[in-house]
Design a protein around this motif. Structure first.
Motif, mmCIF file in Angstrom:
data_model
loop_
_atom_site.group_PDB
_atom_site.id
_atom_site.type_symbol
_atom_site.label_atom_id
_atom_site.label_comp_id
_atom_site.label_asym_id
_atom_site.label_seq_id
_atom_site.Cartn_x
_atom_site.Cartn_y
_atom_site.Cartn_z
ATOM 1 N N HIS A 197 54.368 32.102 43.111
ATOM 2 C CA HIS A 197 55.808 32.293 42.949
ATOM 3 C C HIS A 197 56.571 31.706 44.138
ATOM 4 O O HIS A 197 57.627 31.076 43.976
ATOM 5 C CB HIS A 197 56.122 33.783 42.801
ATOM 6 C CG HIS A 197 55.850 34.328 41.439
ATOM 7 N ND1 HIS A 197 56.320 33.733 40.282
ATOM 8 C CD2 HIS A 197 55.156 35.429 41.039
ATOM 9 C CE1 HIS A 197 55.935 34.444 39.234
ATOM 10 N NE2 HIS A 197 55.224 35.474 39.668
ATOM 11 N N SER A 198 56.050 31.931 45.331
ATOM 12 C CA SER A 198 56.731 31.431 46.522
ATOM 13 C C SER A 198 56.778 29.909 46.541
ATOM 14 O O SER A 198 57.797 29.309 46.936
ATOM 15 C CB SER A 198 56.017 31.939 47.788
ATOM 16 O OG SER A 198 56.041 33.350 47.839
ATOM 17 N N ARG A 209 39.422 42.356 41.880
ATOM 18 C CA ARG A 209 40.683 42.181 41.160
ATOM 19 C C ARG A 209 41.884 42.142 42.102
ATOM 20 O O ARG A 209 42.935 41.584 41.759
ATOM 21 C CB ARG A 209 40.830 43.340 40.166
ATOM 22 C CG ARG A 209 41.987 43.195 39.218
ATOM 23 C CD ARG A 209 42.188 44.440 38.384
ATOM 24 N NE ARG A 209 43.165 44.192 37.331
ATOM 25 C CZ ARG A 209 42.882 44.117 36.045
ATOM 26 N NH1 ARG A 209 41.650 44.302 35.655
ATOM 27 N NH2 ARG A 209 43.817 43.876 35.153
ATOM 28 N N SER A 210 41.758 42.714 43.286
ATOM 29 C CA SER A 210 42.888 42.771 44.213
ATOM 30 C C SER A 210 43.344 41.394 44.686
ATOM 31 O O SER A 210 44.450 41.259 45.209
ATOM 32 C CB SER A 210 42.518 43.631 45.426
ATOM 33 O OG SER A 210 41.406 43.073 46.114
ATOM 34 N N VAL A 211 42.525 40.349 44.491
ATOM 35 C CA VAL A 211 42.910 39.021 44.952
ATOM 36 C C VAL A 211 44.001 38.418 44.063
ATOM 37 O O VAL A 211 44.688 37.464 44.474
ATOM 38 C CB VAL A 211 41.671 38.097 44.992
ATOM 39 C CG1 VAL A 211 41.257 37.682 43.582
ATOM 40 C CG2 VAL A 211 41.930 36.868 45.850
ATOM 41 N N ARG A 212 44.181 38.979 42.876
ATOM 42 C CA ARG A 212 45.202 38.430 41.978
ATOM 43 C C ARG A 212 46.606 38.555 42.567
ATOM 44 O O ARG A 212 47.418 37.629 42.447
ATOM 45 C CB ARG A 212 45.143 39.146 40.624
ATOM 46 C CG ARG A 212 46.299 38.786 39.702
ATOM 47 C CD ARG A 212 46.303 39.577 38.418
ATOM 48 N NE ARG A 212 47.581 39.459 37.750
ATOM 49 C CZ ARG A 212 48.589 40.296 37.915
ATOM 50 N NH1 ARG A 212 48.460 41.338 38.724
ATOM 51 N NH2 ARG A 212 49.731 40.119 37.286
ATOM 52 N N GLY A 213 46.919 39.686 43.206
ATOM 53 C CA GLY A 213 48.259 39.899 43.759
ATOM 54 C C GLY A 213 48.659 38.844 44.771
ATOM 55 O O GLY A 213 49.721 38.204 44.624
ATOM 56 N N PRO A 214 47.858 38.599 45.825
ATOM 57 C CA PRO A 214 48.230 37.554 46.787
ATOM 58 C C PRO A 214 48.333 36.165 46.171
ATOM 59 O O PRO A 214 49.224 35.383 46.540
ATOM 60 C CB PRO A 214 47.107 37.629 47.833
ATOM 61 C CG PRO A 214 46.557 39.008 47.702
ATOM 62 C CD PRO A 214 46.693 39.376 46.266
ATOM 63 N N TRP A 215 47.402 35.842 45.244
ATOM 64 C CA TRP A 215 47.474 34.518 44.623
ATOM 65 C C TRP A 215 48.754 34.352 43.816
ATOM 66 O O TRP A 215 49.439 33.318 43.923
ATOM 67 C CB TRP A 215 46.257 34.304 43.715
ATOM 68 C CG TRP A 215 46.417 33.124 42.804
ATOM 69 C CD1 TRP A 215 46.272 31.809 43.133
ATOM 70 C CD2 TRP A 215 46.808 33.147 41.433
ATOM 71 N NE1 TRP A 215 46.535 31.005 42.038
ATOM 72 C CE2 TRP A 215 46.863 31.814 40.976
ATOM 73 C CE3 TRP A 215 47.103 34.171 40.533
ATOM 74 C CZ2 TRP A 215 47.211 31.476 39.677
ATOM 75 C CZ3 TRP A 215 47.447 33.839 39.230
ATOM 76 C CH2 TRP A 215 47.499 32.508 38.810
ATOM 77 N N ARG A 216 49.114 35.378 43.033
ATOM 78 C CA ARG A 216 50.305 35.256 42.191
ATOM 79 C C ARG A 216 51.584 35.240 43.033
ATOM 80 O O ARG A 216 52.519 34.481 42.741
ATOM 81 C CB ARG A 216 50.355 36.409 41.185
ATOM 82 C CG ARG A 216 51.420 36.229 40.110
ATOM 83 C CD ARG A 216 51.149 34.992 39.309
ATOM 84 N NE ARG A 216 52.124 34.787 38.244
ATOM 85 C CZ ARG A 216 52.758 33.647 38.015
ATOM 86 N NH1 ARG A 216 52.522 32.590 38.791
ATOM 87 N NH2 ARG A 216 53.611 33.543 37.018
ATOM 88 N N GLU A 217 51.626 35.993 44.085
ATOM 89 C CA GLU A 217 52.795 35.992 44.952
ATOM 90 C C GLU A 217 52.953 34.642 45.639
ATOM 91 O O GLU A 217 54.072 34.121 45.796
ATOM 92 C CB GLU A 217 52.664 37.114 45.986
ATOM 93 C CG GLU A 217 53.819 37.195 46.959
ATOM 94 C CD GLU A 217 55.157 37.426 46.281
ATOM 95 O OE1 GLU A 217 56.187 36.949 46.815
ATOM 96 O OE2 GLU A 217 55.183 38.080 45.209
ATOM 97 N N GLN A 218 51.836 34.040 46.038
ATOM 98 C CA GLN A 218 51.899 32.717 46.671
ATOM 99 C C GLN A 218 52.391 31.661 45.695
ATOM 100 O O GLN A 218 53.209 30.790 46.060
ATOM 101 C CB GLN A 218 50.527 32.337 47.225
ATOM 102 C CG GLN A 218 50.488 30.971 47.892
ATOM 103 C CD GLN A 218 49.124 30.668 48.462
ATOM 104 O OE1 GLN A 218 48.910 30.745 49.662
ATOM 105 N NE2 GLN A 218 48.181 30.313 47.594
ATOM 106 N N VAL A 229 60.070 24.990 46.363
ATOM 107 C CA VAL A 229 60.345 23.605 45.943
ATOM 108 C C VAL A 229 61.595 23.543 45.077
ATOM 109 O O VAL A 229 62.287 22.512 45.052
ATOM 110 C CB VAL A 229 59.141 23.008 45.201
ATOM 111 C CG1 VAL A 229 57.921 22.948 46.104
ATOM 112 C CG2 VAL A 229 58.811 23.773 43.922
ATOM 113 N N SER A 230 61.912 24.643 44.375
ATOM 114 C CA SER A 230 63.122 24.646 43.568
ATOM 115 C C SER A 230 64.364 24.661 44.461
ATOM 116 O O SER A 230 65.347 23.948 44.189
ATOM 117 C CB SER A 230 63.133 25.852 42.628
ATOM 118 O OG SER A 230 62.033 25.810 41.735
#
Length: 555
Positions: free
Chosen positions: A375-376, A364-373, A381-382
């Motif tokens: 967002h970045s 489950r810990s892989v969710r944090g890096p994926w979600r932060e990436q 691009v915005s």
């Protein structure tokens, strides 16, 4: 009196004595030089008194046999001197505090017996097992009955009475009475009848509900009416689950994104990626820890046949993390595979390198890096603005512009989110129609390139050299791709060259597909032979286009 079996005493005759030295009674008393009781009183030396083995001994009381006027030891009838102040013996088993001898067997007293000389002036009376009769100080029952310890038979001084005093009622104690709660409502029949509809809808107050239900037990017509109303309510309100719809969060999120624009506008070509990553993140937050290890099978079409790879929910998120890293590197952000050799740098090679470099399977810990990436990527691009959409993003063997790459990542995020939803039995809807349309448009624009690559690999028939074959930029043979449903539309796919343009005048085939079905074909989840497509025209051209669409997929 030895040898005497019977004698007369003042007009009565007794046959209770038998023996040489006294009088013996088989069932009651044994007399020797006096009167003796086996179970009650033992009279010895009648001149001096009477003695009870289990009861009392009286001095100067009764004399042997006739001196007392009673037969010593008679069972249950004769009274023997020895009680406190009365001269009656309390001695045998079963008597307590009465001073009367209760023998073991009933002995009828002869008529005319004179009960005289009861040892009223006895100097001492003693009972070995509990009674002393002297001047009326104490009298007990030898068997320890209720009168033991006192001649009164109620209990001696210093002892609590055996019968407890009556309890005091709470009304007489002066303390407040307990609260019995509100009194039930007393309503008229017409009022109770008018409440039946509200009662059936569960809209009555607790007091009204209690009053109505009590009335229904007494009134037959109202009970029948209440039953009909309750059945009608059941038809109006079918049974539904009280659990919230799992897709509720997704719908709320979509409405928020539609109605509340962000402070920094997200480019239209990046909006689909922003929405799909948010929907997938909502799914991931709803599942438990154990479901992160649920098996998931990634499927794609390798150009000739279907292919698959088995992983877990956490492994799928790790796959998205590594492939999104290609876009992150193109934008100058950190690479999640920094320091890990990824071979040719294709999406498949990067994913395999990440899985092999991990010491343990992804959790489950892989969710944090994926979600932060994710967002970045959206923030970058915005801030970069719409002009950044032409930035090239290398995929190893080919390149896509940043605009198309963000659409490609949105499409793969939705496809793999649907794979996860199937694995954990979670309802998942397709993307919003406007986002689905942009994804289909990307696949339709890339189809001519995929078709040309298949021809170079010898997997598709070469283009037909006809008079309609024209140079790049000119119209040529075309296939009309009609996508039905929300997000659909029509596209003309050039068949002979990626550089040619589609032309309705040179249309040779027509294919109709549902929008979601076409996306599943492009993702490699449906084989070209199984795709539910309406076909008309050149069968060879239709087959080549469907195979080219399936070849767009990858792990």
């Amino acid at each position: 009196m030895s040898g005497t079996e019977g004698f007369e005493t003042e007009g009565f005759e007794t046959e209770s004595f038998e023996g040489a030295d006294g009088a013996e009674e088989l069932d009651g008393a044994d007399g020797a030089d006096g009167a003796e009781e086996l179970d009650g009183a033992d009279g010895a030396d009648g001149a001096d008194g009477a003695e009870g083995l289990d009861g009392a001994e009286g001095l100067d009381g009764a004399e042997g046999t006739a001196g007392t006027g009673e037969t010593a030891g008679t069972a249950g009838t004769g009274e023997t001197a020895g009680t406190a102040g009365t001269g009656e013996t309390a001695g045998t088993a079963g008597t307590a505090g009465t001073g009367e001898t209760a023998g073991t067997e009933r002995h009828d007293e002869p008529e005319g017996t004179n009960r005289a000389d009861r040892a009223d002036r006895a100097d001492r009376a003693e009972g070995p097992d509990g009674a002393k009769g002297a001047d009326g100080t104490q009298g007990t029952g030898g068997s320890g009955g209720p009168g033991s310890g006192s001649g009164s038979g109620v209990g001696g001084p210093g002892r609590a009475p055996r019968v407890p005093p009556p309890r005091v009622s709470v009304e007489d104690s002066g303390r407040p009475l307990p609260d019995l709660g509100p009194l039930p409502l007393v309503l008229e029949h017409r009022v109770l009848k008018s409440l039946l509809g509200a009662w059936a809808l569960a809209a009555c107050s607790p007091e009204e509900t209690a009053a109505v239900e009590e009335h229904l037990g007494d009134c037959g017509p109202c009970a029948e009416e209440a039953l009909r109303l309750r059945d009608a309510v059941g038809l109006l309100h079918p049974a539904e689950s009280l659990d919230l719809d799992p897709a509720l969060r997704t719908r709320v999120l979509e409405v928020c994104l539609d109605r509340r624009p962000p402070r920094i506008p997200v480019p239209e070509w990046a909006a689909a990626y922003d929405a799909e990553t948010a929907r997938l993140d909502a799914l991931l937050q709803d599942i438990g820890d154990a479901e992160w290890h649920a098996p998931v099978r990634l499927r794609w079409f390798d150009g000739q046949r279907p292919a698959s790879r088995r992983t877990t929910v956490a492994g799928v998120i790790a796959h998205l993390l590594t492939v999104d890293g290609l876009v992150a590197v193109a934008l100058g952000l950190d690479d999640p595979l920094a320091g890990t050799p990824a071979g040719p740098g294709t999406p498949t090679a990067r994913t395999e390198a990440y899985w092999q470099a991990a010491h343990f399977p992804p959790t489950r810990s892989v969710r944090g890096p994926w979600r932060e990436q994710s967002h970045s990527l959206v923030r970058t691009v915005s801030f970069a603005g719409g002009g950044s959409g032409k930035l090239p993003v290398p995929y190893g063997g080919f390149e896509l512009s940043l605009r198309d790459s963000m659409l490609d990542r949105a499409f793969e995020c939705w496809v793999h989110a649907d794979d996860i939803a199937d694995a954990v039995d979670y309802p998942y809807d397709p993307p919003a129609p406007r986002h689905l349309h942009t994804m289909i448009d990307l696949a339709a624009r890339v189809l001519p390139v995929s078709l040309a690559e298949r021809r170079r690999a010898g997997l598709a028939a070469p283009p037909r050299r006809t008079r309609h074959l024209v140079p790049a930029g000119a119209p040529g043979r075309s296939l009309r791709l009609e996508i039905e449903g929300l997000g659909g539309g029509e596209w003309l796919i050039p068949l002979d060259s990626p550089a040619a343009t589609g032309s309705a005048a040179h249309e040779v085939a027509h294919v109709a597909l549902d929008g979601v079905e076409f996306c599943r074909l492009a993702a490699g989840h449906v084989s070209p032979e199984e795709a539910a497509a309406g076909q008309d025209g050149d069968r060879e051209a239709i087959r080549d286009v469907l195979l080219a669409a399936a070849s767009l997929s990858r792990m």
